[in-house]
Scaffold this motif. Structure first.
Motif: not given
Lengths: 116, 116
Positions: A1, A108, B4-7, B9-14, B114-116
């Motif tokens: 997602m 987050i 709203e990001l999961t932990a 997702q947040a770190l993968n984004l960064w 990103l994915s969950i």
DNA sequence: GCTGAAAGAAACGCTTCCGTAACGGTCATG
DNA sequence: CATGACCGTTACGGAAGCGTTTCTTTCAGC
């Protein structure tokens, strides 16, 4: 997602996180160091100096120095690969995991604060 | 509208953004410099050395040096405040806007991946 | 006008980073 | 058991960062 961000949201997110990270943490890692740290923790091992250098597009001494610095800070460890003693295996630490956990929380939190 | 990001997702984004930024750009700004740059571009002016120092929680010479460096890179300019000639007014440049535009695109791209 | 405060820059000694190049230890192949 | 390739580190000179301290210029109040 996937996560769909507007240009404004993207930069505001980066702004908020960078600012908080600067204010909170005195260690002030460089972008290269942060990249290395995140890579070690998010991508399955094993991680070697040469491998990281290739991925980041930098020279090997850059990786060695970054590992020296982050090793002193307790964020990573390395030990020799007993299967091929030329290699060093770079490993995670509890402190490193805590550091990234806090960074994740920061991201987050800043994400929640965003508006269009 | 919050993001709203999961932990994860947040770190993968960064991770993705940091890595791409390191690979693409040879300028390698520090986190402090990036914070200053984003602040100048995202928060309404005027911006002064003292003001930025207070916001980032650092000393004034840190700001002066960062502005020197980023000024050499063409990312910011400063000129004296004619209303109070003790102050310097820090201003944006075309190159600085382009730099942040690219950074924004990078963040958006990584967000999409990103994915969950 | 003087005097003291304020803003930013410059100076100082130190640390850390950079890229290039040279170096030891280790493996692999003959 | 040599020899060449490979891996990570160290050495080197130079650039840029740091915090603290000291100007220089400018404003504000008497």
């Amino acid at each position: 997602m996937p996560v769909e961000l507007t240009a404004s949201q993207a930069l505001n997110l980066w702004h908020g996180v960078s600012l908080e990270q600067v204010r909170i943490d005195n260690r002030d890692l460089t972008l290269r160091q942060i990249s290395i740290l995140l890579h070690i923790y998010l991508v399955p091992p094993p991680h070697t100096v040469r491998g990281l250098a290739g991925i980041l597009g930098v020279t090997k001494p850059v990786i060695t120095r970054a590992l020296d610095t982050m090793g002193d800070l307790g964020l990573v460890t390395r030990s020799r690969d007993e299967r091929d003693r030329r290699n060093m295996i770079i490993k995670r630490t509890v402190d490193g995991a805590l550091y990234l956990e806090k960074l994740g929380d920061l991201i987050i939190d800043q994400g929640r604060k965003l508006s269009i």
